[in-house]
Design a protein around this motif. Structure first.
Motif, PDB file in Angstrom:
ATOM      1  N   LEU A   4       0.844  -1.202   0.000  1.00  0.00           N
ATOM      2  CA  LEU A   4       0.000   0.000   0.000  1.00  0.00           C
ATOM      3  C   LEU A   4       0.876   1.249   0.000  1.00  0.00           C
ATOM      4  O   LEU A   4       1.965   1.258   0.583  1.00  0.00           O
ATOM      5  CB  LEU A   4      -0.910   0.033   1.230  1.00  0.00           C
ATOM      6  CG  LEU A   4      -1.941  -1.084   1.349  1.00  0.00           C
ATOM      7  CD1 LEU A   4      -2.805  -0.866   2.588  1.00  0.00           C
ATOM      8  CD2 LEU A   4      -2.829  -1.145   0.116  1.00  0.00           C
ATOM      9  N   TYR A   5       0.386   2.297  -0.639  1.00  0.00           N
ATOM     10  CA  TYR A   5       1.049   3.602  -0.667  1.00  0.00           C
ATOM     11  C   TYR A   5       0.083   4.623  -0.087  1.00  0.00           C
ATOM     12  O   TYR A   5      -1.077   4.680  -0.496  1.00  0.00           O
ATOM     13  CB  TYR A   5       1.371   4.019  -2.113  1.00  0.00           C
ATOM     14  CG  TYR A   5       2.505   3.253  -2.746  1.00  0.00           C
ATOM     15  CD1 TYR A   5       2.319   1.948  -3.194  1.00  0.00           C
ATOM     16  CD2 TYR A   5       3.757   3.838  -2.918  1.00  0.00           C
ATOM     17  CE1 TYR A   5       3.362   1.246  -3.781  1.00  0.00           C
ATOM     18  CE2 TYR A   5       4.801   3.146  -3.512  1.00  0.00           C
ATOM     19  CZ  TYR A   5       4.601   1.853  -3.938  1.00  0.00           C
ATOM     20  OH  TYR A   5       5.631   1.165  -4.522  1.00  0.00           O
ATOM     21  N   LEU A   6       0.567   5.423   0.849  1.00  0.00           N
ATOM     22  CA  LEU A   6      -0.287   6.445   1.467  1.00  0.00           C
ATOM     23  C   LEU A   6       0.302   7.831   1.293  1.00  0.00           C
ATOM     24  O   LEU A   6       1.515   8.017   1.391  1.00  0.00           O
ATOM     25  CB  LEU A   6      -0.425   6.187   2.982  1.00  0.00           C
ATOM     26  CG  LEU A   6      -0.929   4.828   3.429  1.00  0.00           C
ATOM     27  CD1 LEU A   6      -1.049   4.811   4.953  1.00  0.00           C
ATOM     28  CD2 LEU A   6      -2.281   4.525   2.793  1.00  0.00           C
ATOM     29  N   GLY A   7      -0.567   8.806   1.064  1.00  0.00           N
ATOM     30  CA  GLY A   7      -0.147  10.198   1.008  1.00  0.00           C
ATOM     31  C   GLY A   7      -1.351  11.078   1.266  1.00  0.00           C
ATOM     32  O   GLY A   7      -2.494  10.604   1.270  1.00  0.00           O
ATOM     33  N   ARG A   8      -1.106  12.338   1.498  1.00  0.00           N
ATOM     34  CA  ARG A   8      -2.183  13.319   1.711  1.00  0.00           C
ATOM     35  C   ARG A   8      -1.972  14.500   0.795  1.00  0.00           C
ATOM     36  O   ARG A   8      -0.838  14.804   0.417  1.00  0.00           O
ATOM     37  CB  ARG A   8      -2.118  13.858   3.139  1.00  0.00           C
ATOM     38  CG  ARG A   8      -3.037  13.182   4.076  1.00  0.00           C
ATOM     39  CD  ARG A   8      -2.916  13.776   5.468  1.00  0.00           C
ATOM     40  NE  ARG A   8      -3.566  12.886   6.384  1.00  0.00           N
ATOM     41  CZ  ARG A   8      -4.826  13.029   6.794  1.00  0.00           C
ATOM     42  NH1 ARG A   8      -5.535  14.074   6.437  1.00  0.00           N
ATOM     43  NH2 ARG A   8      -5.372  12.135   7.594  1.00  0.00           N
ATOM     44  N   VAL A  67       1.115  11.091   9.883  1.00  0.00           N
ATOM     45  CA  VAL A  67       1.831  10.255  10.847  1.00  0.00           C
ATOM     46  C   VAL A  67       0.846   9.503  11.736  1.00  0.00           C
ATOM     47  O   VAL A  67       1.046   8.329  12.043  1.00  0.00           O
ATOM     48  CB  VAL A  67       2.811  11.109  11.682  1.00  0.00           C
ATOM     49  CG1 VAL A  67       3.288  10.353  12.916  1.00  0.00           C
ATOM     50  CG2 VAL A  67       3.999  11.510  10.817  1.00  0.00           C
ATOM     51  N   SER A  68      -0.232  10.146  12.121  1.00  0.00           N
ATOM     52  CA  SER A  68      -1.153   9.396  12.980  1.00  0.00           C
ATOM     53  C   SER A  68      -1.802   8.252  12.183  1.00  0.00           C
ATOM     54  O   SER A  68      -2.014   7.168  12.729  1.00  0.00           O
ATOM     55  CB  SER A  68      -2.146  10.298  13.704  1.00  0.00           C
ATOM     56  OG  SER A  68      -3.136  10.718  12.833  1.00  0.00           O
ATOM     57  N   ASN A  69      -2.044   8.435  10.892  1.00  0.00           N
ATOM     58  CA  ASN A  69      -2.538   7.320  10.064  1.00  0.00           C
ATOM     59  C   ASN A  69      -1.474   6.218   9.952  1.00  0.00           C
ATOM     60  O   ASN A  69      -1.792   5.027   9.967  1.00  0.00           O
ATOM     61  CB  ASN A  69      -2.911   7.793   8.662  1.00  0.00           C
ATOM     62  CG  ASN A  69      -3.928   8.920   8.657  1.00  0.00           C
ATOM     63  OD1 ASN A  69      -3.762   9.908   7.967  1.00  0.00           O
ATOM     64  ND2 ASN A  69      -4.992   8.779   9.438  1.00  0.00           N
ATOM     65  N   MET A  70      -0.229   6.632   9.872  1.00  0.00           N
ATOM     66  CA  MET A  70       0.867   5.672   9.786  1.00  0.00           C
ATOM     67  C   MET A  70       0.961   4.853  11.067  1.00  0.00           C
ATOM     68  O   MET A  70       1.171   3.643  11.056  1.00  0.00           O
ATOM     69  CB  MET A  70       2.166   6.447   9.545  1.00  0.00           C
ATOM     70  CG  MET A  70       3.390   5.597   9.449  1.00  0.00           C
ATOM     71  SD  MET A  70       4.854   6.648   9.258  1.00  0.00           S
ATOM     72  CE  MET A  70       5.380   6.742  10.955  1.00  0.00           C
ATOM     73  N   ILE A  83       4.052   2.051   2.134  1.00  0.00           N
ATOM     74  CA  ILE A  83       4.969   3.128   1.785  1.00  0.00           C
ATOM     75  C   ILE A  83       4.270   4.444   2.107  1.00  0.00           C
ATOM     76  O   ILE A  83       3.216   4.742   1.524  1.00  0.00           O
ATOM     77  CB  ILE A  83       5.331   3.114   0.273  1.00  0.00           C
ATOM     78  CG1 ILE A  83       5.585   1.688  -0.255  1.00  0.00           C
ATOM     79  CG2 ILE A  83       6.493   4.067  -0.027  1.00  0.00           C
ATOM     80  CD1 ILE A  83       6.742   0.956   0.330  1.00  0.00           C
ATOM     81  N   VAL A  84       4.818   5.202   3.030  1.00  0.00           N
ATOM     82  CA  VAL A  84       4.173   6.447   3.458  1.00  0.00           C
ATOM     83  C   VAL A  84       4.963   7.633   2.907  1.00  0.00           C
ATOM     84  O   VAL A  84       6.146   7.786   3.192  1.00  0.00           O
ATOM     85  CB  VAL A  84       4.088   6.520   5.005  1.00  0.00           C
ATOM     86  CG1 VAL A  84       3.409   7.812   5.437  1.00  0.00           C
ATOM     87  CG2 VAL A  84       3.347   5.304   5.550  1.00  0.00           C
ATOM     88  N   ILE A  85       4.284   8.441   2.103  1.00  0.00           N
ATOM     89  CA  ILE A  85       4.907   9.615   1.471  1.00  0.00           C
ATOM     90  C   ILE A  85       4.491  10.829   2.281  1.00  0.00           C
ATOM     91  O   ILE A  85       3.334  11.257   2.219  1.00  0.00           O
ATOM     92  CB  ILE A  85       4.429   9.742   0.007  1.00  0.00           C
ATOM     93  CG1 ILE A  85       4.731   8.451  -0.771  1.00  0.00           C
ATOM     94  CG2 ILE A  85       5.078  10.962  -0.666  1.00  0.00           C
ATOM     95  CD1 ILE A  85       4.035   8.355  -2.120  1.00  0.00           C
ATOM     96  N   TYR A 106      -3.723   5.026  -1.406  1.00  0.00           N
ATOM     97  CA  TYR A 106      -4.877   5.578  -0.693  1.00  0.00           C
ATOM     98  C   TYR A 106      -4.537   6.936  -0.110  1.00  0.00           C
ATOM     99  O   TYR A 106      -3.382   7.194   0.254  1.00  0.00           O
ATOM    100  CB  TYR A 106      -5.290   4.663   0.480  1.00  0.00           C
ATOM    101  CG  TYR A 106      -6.054   3.444   0.031  1.00  0.00           C
ATOM    102  CD1 TYR A 106      -7.408   3.539  -0.284  1.00  0.00           C
ATOM    103  CD2 TYR A 106      -5.419   2.227  -0.102  1.00  0.00           C
ATOM    104  CE1 TYR A 106      -8.109   2.429  -0.721  1.00  0.00           C
ATOM    105  CE2 TYR A 106      -6.108   1.109  -0.543  1.00  0.00           C
ATOM    106  CZ  TYR A 106      -7.456   1.214  -0.852  1.00  0.00           C
ATOM    107  OH  TYR A 106      -8.146   0.131  -1.284  1.00  0.00           O
ATOM    108  N   ALA A 107      -5.552   7.757   0.019  1.00  0.00           N
ATOM    109  CA  ALA A 107      -5.411   8.956   0.839  1.00  0.00           C
ATOM    110  C   ALA A 107      -5.224   8.459   2.266  1.00  0.00           C
ATOM    111  O   ALA A 107      -6.005   7.614   2.740  1.00  0.00           O
ATOM    112  CB  ALA A 107      -6.676   9.805   0.717  1.00  0.00           C
TER     113      ALA A 107
END
Ligand code: M6R
Length: 364
Positions: A223-227, A285-288, A272-274, A252-253
Motif C-alpha cells: 500500500l502507498y499512502l499520502g495526503r 503520521v497518525s494514520n501511519m 509506503i508512506v509519502i 490511498y489517501a
C-alpha cells in the motif's frame, strides 16, 4: 541507447534533473522571478473552470494539478480518466479550459476526449511530450514538456516534466486572475528552480532503496499512502509498482485507511508512506501509526525533520531534502520510481517492456 544503464527506465529516472531543468527553463524567467507560457490567443484571466482529462500516470499529474490550481488560482477543477470522460456527458460550461495531458499525444481515449471538448466549443490546452503528435496539433494551446523520447513503458521523466509544466500553468492562471502577487510568484519561481538539485539529492539514495527492494519484492500486496498533492503520488507509486513488478499495490489517501483498507494490514503488507514535513505531516503520521499498531511494516519517505519526529519504528526510512510542499511531488517521485524499479529488477521482470502493456495505447 541506454548508456551506462541497465534499462531505459533507469536511464530515464536519472535524466530527470536535466530534463526537468530543460522544461522549467522554457516556463520560468528566473532572473525576473516570473513564470511564463507560450503566446496564446485567449485570456487566461477568463478561465472559470478547468476540466483535466488524461490516462494512467498522466491522470495523476492532473490530480496533483487540481490541488495546485484550486489553491493558487481558486478555480474549480475536475479531473477525469479519459475513458470515462465522454460517456458521463460532462457539463462543460463557458469559460472552461479543457486540459489534456499525454506523453505520447496519441492515447486514443485522451484524443477522443480532446475532440469531444473541441466539438463542444471548449478552449483546449495540452501538456504533451511528443511535439509532432495528433494532440499537439489539435490543441489550441500546446504546452510542451521537454523530456525527450521516453522508451520505458513505465512513465517516469514524462511524469515529472508534466508536473513542472502543470505548476507553471497553475501559476499563470493564478496571476491572470489576480490571485498571485509578485512576491508569491517570486517565491514559487525560486522553489521550482530548486527542483533539479533536490532531485539529484533524492537520486543519491538509490543504493539504499535498492537494499530495501528485496524485502518489498517478497510481498503480495503493497500500500502507498499520502495526503494532499502527495495522495495522487501514492496512486502513481502503486501504479508504477504493479505495472513493472506485477505485485498488487494500491494507493490511498492516508485518512481513508480507517474506512476500509486498514483491514488488509498485517506483518506481510509493506506500507509506503509519502510524508514531507509540513501542514499535513502530523495527520499522515497518525494514520501511519494506526498501521504500525496493527503490525504493518512502514517505509517512511520524509525529510530530516519528519524522520526525526516519526522515523522510529519504521521498517525503513528514505530521507529526502527539505523542500516546499508545492514541489514535493516532483522530488518524492524519484524514490517512488526507484523503489518500483529495483523491486522489478529483483523479481527479474522485463522492466522496459512489461507484459500486457504498450507504450502508447491507441485503442479505446
Ligand atoms: O502517452 P500518455 O501519457 O497519454 O499515456 C498514458 C498512459 O497510458 C501511461 O501514463 C501509462 O499509465 C504508463 N504505462 C504509466 O507508467
Amino acid at each position: 541507447d541506454k548508456g551506462n544503464h541497465r534499462h531505459f527506465m533507469q536511464k530515464e529516472i536519472y535524466e530527470q534533473p536535466v530534463v526537468v531543468a530543460q522544461t522549467l527553463s522554457s516556463y520560468l524567467r528566473t532572473l525576473e522571478a516570473k513564470v511564463a507560457l507560450p503566446d496564446m490567443e485567449f485570456d487566461l484571466g477568463s478561465v472559470e473552470r478547468v476540466a483535466i482529462v488524461a490516462c494512467g500516470t498522466a491522470s495523476y499529474v492532473g490530480a496533483i494539478g487540481k490541488y495546485w490550481l484550486e489553491q493558487m488560482a481558486r478555480v474549480p477543477v475536475e479531473v477525469d480518466v479519459a475513458s470515462e470522460f465522454r460517456y458521463r456527458e460532462p457539463v462543460l460550461g463557458p469559460n472552461t479550459l479543457g486540459l489534456v495531458i499525454s506523453q505520447s499525444g496519441e492515447t486514443a481515449d485522451t484524443l477522443a476526449a480532446l475532440r469531444h471538448m473541441k466539438s463542444e466549443g471548449v478552449t483546449t490546452a495540452g501538456i504533451i511530450n511528443v511535439p509532432t503528435s495528433s494532440m499537439a496539433r489539435e490543441v489550441d494551446l500546446l504546452l510542451p514538456t521537454h523530456a525527450g523520447p521516453e522508451i520505458g513503458v513505465a512513465s517516469t521523466k514524462a511524469f515529472t516534466c508534466q508536473l513542472a509544466v502543470m505548476a507553471a500553468l497553475a501559476a499563470n492562471i493564478a496571476r491572470a486572475k489576480g490571485k498571485l502577487s509578485d512576491a508569491d510568484e517570486a517565491v514559487l519561481v525560486k522553489h521550482l528552480a530548486e527542483v533539479p538539485a533536490a532531485m539529484n539529492a533524492a537520486l543519491a539514495h538509490d543504493a539504499e532503496i535498492e537494499g530495501m527492494a528485496h524485502t518489498i519484492a517478497g510481498a503480495r500486496d503493497v500500500l502507498y499512502l499520502g495526503r494532499g498533492p502527495d495522495y495522487p503520488l501514492a496512486l502513481e507509486g502503486a501504479l508504477k509498482l504493479k505495472e513493472i513488478s506485477y505485485i498488487h499495490a494500491e494507493g490511498y489517501a492516508a485518512g481513508e485507511m480507517k474506512h476500509g483498507p486498514i483491514a488488509l494490514i498485517d506483518e506481510s503488507v509493506p506500507v509506503i508512506v509519502i510524508a514531507p514535513s509540513g501542514p499535513l505531516f502530523d495527520k499522515t503520521v497518525s494514520n501511519m501509526q494506526e498501521v504500525q499498531a496493527r503490525g504493518g511494516k512502514v517505509v517512511l519517505i520524509s525529510d530530516s525533520e519528519g524522520l526525526a519526529q516519526a522515523g522510529e519504528g519504521a521498517l525503513a526510512t528514505i530521507e529526502m531534502p527539505k523542500v516546499h510542499p508545492l514541489i514535493a511531488p516532483l522530488v518524492y517521485a524519484v524514490p517512488v520510481q526507484l523503489l518500483a524499479y529495483h523491486v522489478a529488477v529483483v523479481k527479474g521482470t522485463d522492466v522496459d517492456q512489461p507484459r500486457n502493456l504498450a507504450k502508447s495505447v491507441t485503442v479505446e
